[in-house]
Design a protein around this motif. Sequence first.
Motif, short mmCIF file in Angstrom:
data_model
loop_
_atom_site.label_atom_id
_atom_site.label_comp_id
_atom_site.label_asym_id
_atom_site.label_seq_id
_atom_site.Cartn_x
_atom_site.Cartn_y
_atom_site.Cartn_z
N ALA A 91 6.51 131.89 83.73
CA ALA A 91 7.83 132.15 83.52
C ALA A 91 8.51 132.64 85.08
O ALA A 91 9.71 132.20 85.32
CB ALA A 91 7.99 133.54 82.82
N TRP A 92 7.71 133.26 86.01
CA TRP A 92 8.39 133.34 87.24
C TRP A 92 8.41 132.13 87.95
O TRP A 92 9.74 131.96 88.50
CB TRP A 92 7.28 134.41 87.98
N LEU A 93 7.65 131.15 87.88
CA LEU A 93 7.86 129.90 88.55
C LEU A 93 8.90 129.02 87.99
O LEU A 93 9.61 128.47 88.74
CB LEU A 93 6.55 129.05 88.46
N ALA A 94 8.93 129.19 86.65
CA ALA A 94 10.13 128.40 85.87
C ALA A 94 11.54 128.97 86.51
O ALA A 94 12.48 128.32 86.37
CB ALA A 94 10.09 128.67 84.38
N ALA A 95 11.69 130.33 86.59
CA ALA A 95 12.82 131.10 86.95
C ALA A 95 13.34 130.86 88.29
O ALA A 95 14.33 131.20 88.94
CB ALA A 95 12.76 132.61 86.74
N LEU A 96 12.35 130.30 89.33
CA LEU A 96 12.82 130.11 90.84
C LEU A 96 13.94 129.03 90.80
O LEU A 96 13.51 128.05 90.21
CB LEU A 96 11.56 129.69 91.55
N PRO A 97 14.77 129.58 91.71
CA PRO A 97 15.61 128.19 91.99
C PRO A 97 14.80 126.98 92.63
O PRO A 97 13.75 127.53 93.44
CB PRO A 97 16.53 128.85 93.03
N GLU A 98 15.11 125.92 92.27
CA GLU A 98 14.23 124.66 92.66
C GLU A 98 13.86 124.71 94.57
O GLU A 98 14.67 124.69 95.22
CB GLU A 98 14.71 123.31 92.55
N GLY A 99 12.44 124.82 94.56
CA GLY A 99 12.24 124.74 95.91
C GLY A 99 11.99 125.96 96.62
O GLY A 99 11.86 125.90 97.95
N THR A 100 12.36 127.25 96.11
CA THR A 100 12.66 128.37 96.95
C THR A 100 11.67 129.35 96.17
O THR A 100 11.63 129.38 95.10
CB THR A 100 14.07 128.61 96.83
N PRO A 101 11.02 130.18 97.09
CA PRO A 101 10.51 131.45 96.53
C PRO A 101 11.37 132.55 96.29
O PRO A 101 12.36 132.56 96.60
CB PRO A 101 9.32 131.78 97.46
N ALA B 179 4.47 134.85 101.56
CA ALA B 179 4.80 135.45 102.89
C ALA B 179 5.20 134.52 104.23
O ALA B 179 6.10 134.78 104.96
CB ALA B 179 3.98 136.44 103.52
N ASN B 180 4.63 133.37 104.39
CA ASN B 180 4.72 132.39 105.42
C ASN B 180 5.30 131.10 104.96
O ASN B 180 5.39 130.09 105.46
CB ASN B 180 3.23 132.10 105.76
N SER B 181 5.88 131.06 103.59
CA SER B 181 6.65 129.80 103.28
C SER B 181 7.77 129.56 103.95
O SER B 181 8.10 128.17 104.12
CB SER B 181 7.09 129.99 101.55
N PRO B 182 8.59 130.27 104.81
CA PRO B 182 9.71 130.01 105.47
C PRO B 182 9.19 128.80 106.80
O PRO B 182 10.06 127.77 107.07
CB PRO B 182 9.88 130.93 106.37
N VAL B 183 7.87 128.68 107.08
CA VAL B 183 7.24 127.65 107.99
C VAL B 183 7.10 126.46 107.36
O VAL B 183 6.92 125.22 107.73
CB VAL B 183 6.15 128.14 108.78
N VAL B 184 6.95 126.15 105.83
CA VAL B 184 6.86 124.87 105.15
C VAL B 184 8.27 124.13 105.03
O VAL B 184 8.97 124.77 104.33
CB VAL B 184 6.20 125.29 103.88
N PRO B 185 8.06 122.92 105.20
CA PRO B 185 9.28 122.34 105.01
C PRO B 185 9.67 122.23 103.65
O PRO B 185 8.78 122.24 102.64
CB PRO B 185 9.13 120.42 105.45
N PRO B 186 11.10 122.38 103.19
CA PRO B 186 11.43 122.49 101.94
C PRO B 186 10.75 121.51 100.89
O PRO B 186 10.78 122.09 99.80
CB PRO B 186 12.94 122.39 102.06
N GLU B 187 10.92 120.33 101.23
CA GLU B 187 10.34 119.11 100.29
C GLU B 187 8.81 119.50 99.89
O GLU B 187 8.28 119.36 98.75
CB GLU B 187 10.47 117.81 100.50
N ARG B 188 8.22 119.95 101.08
CA ARG B 188 6.62 120.62 100.86
C ARG B 188 6.45 121.61 99.90
O ARG B 188 5.36 121.94 99.11
CB ARG B 188 5.75 120.36 102.05
N LEU B 189 7.26 122.61 100.02
CA LEU B 189 7.22 123.99 99.29
C LEU B 189 7.78 123.63 98.03
O LEU B 189 6.88 123.93 97.13
CB LEU B 189 8.34 125.06 99.96
N ALA B 190 8.59 122.89 97.63
CA ALA B 190 9.06 122.53 96.34
C ALA B 190 7.85 121.83 95.64
O ALA B 190 7.46 122.11 94.59
CB ALA B 190 10.23 121.50 96.34
N SER B 191 7.10 121.04 96.39
CA SER B 191 5.95 120.00 95.87
C SER B 191 4.96 121.03 95.55
O SER B 191 4.20 121.10 94.58
CB SER B 191 5.52 118.90 96.88
#
Length: 173
Positions: free
Chosen positions: A163-173, A105-117
Amino acid sequence: MLTDAELTVLGLVVERPRHGYELDEVVEERGMRDWTALGFSSIYYVLGKLRDRGLIAEVAADRAHAKAKKTFTATDAGREACAQAAEAAIAELRPVHPPVLAGLANSPVVPPERLASALARRAEAVDARLAEVRRAAAAQPSAPSFVRAIFDYSISRLEAEAAWLAALPEGTP
């Protein structure tokens, strides 16, 4: 109403009379700490609460000394309370509050590279936990069907998250 920890301990005592140390061994062996907040020290606290409520009783036995392990057995009231609480826990869909949802719910404040990590680390943790649960299940091939059902449920949930994690576009929820 029983807490999850109380229901877990009571259920194990309903299976057969047990002492605290044995309860801890079964909790560890069956991987119960993954789905209930039940530490070693809290087992004795829960036993005391169940005893005080008349749901379990100390087994009358000759103990070698006052510090010898106390074994507890379920009372008739304990068996009934366990059956009612287990039935309700199975039938009722109760909200759960996994921290990952607050994070998403708060992932938009996380920089994209840190979210991907963070997502990659979560995927690794899910895979590792899935392997652990599968190993624990395989190590107990003759476990009772209700124990197998717990392992199967846990494995299914972890597989769904993987499976949910694998289906995510890279670095995005």
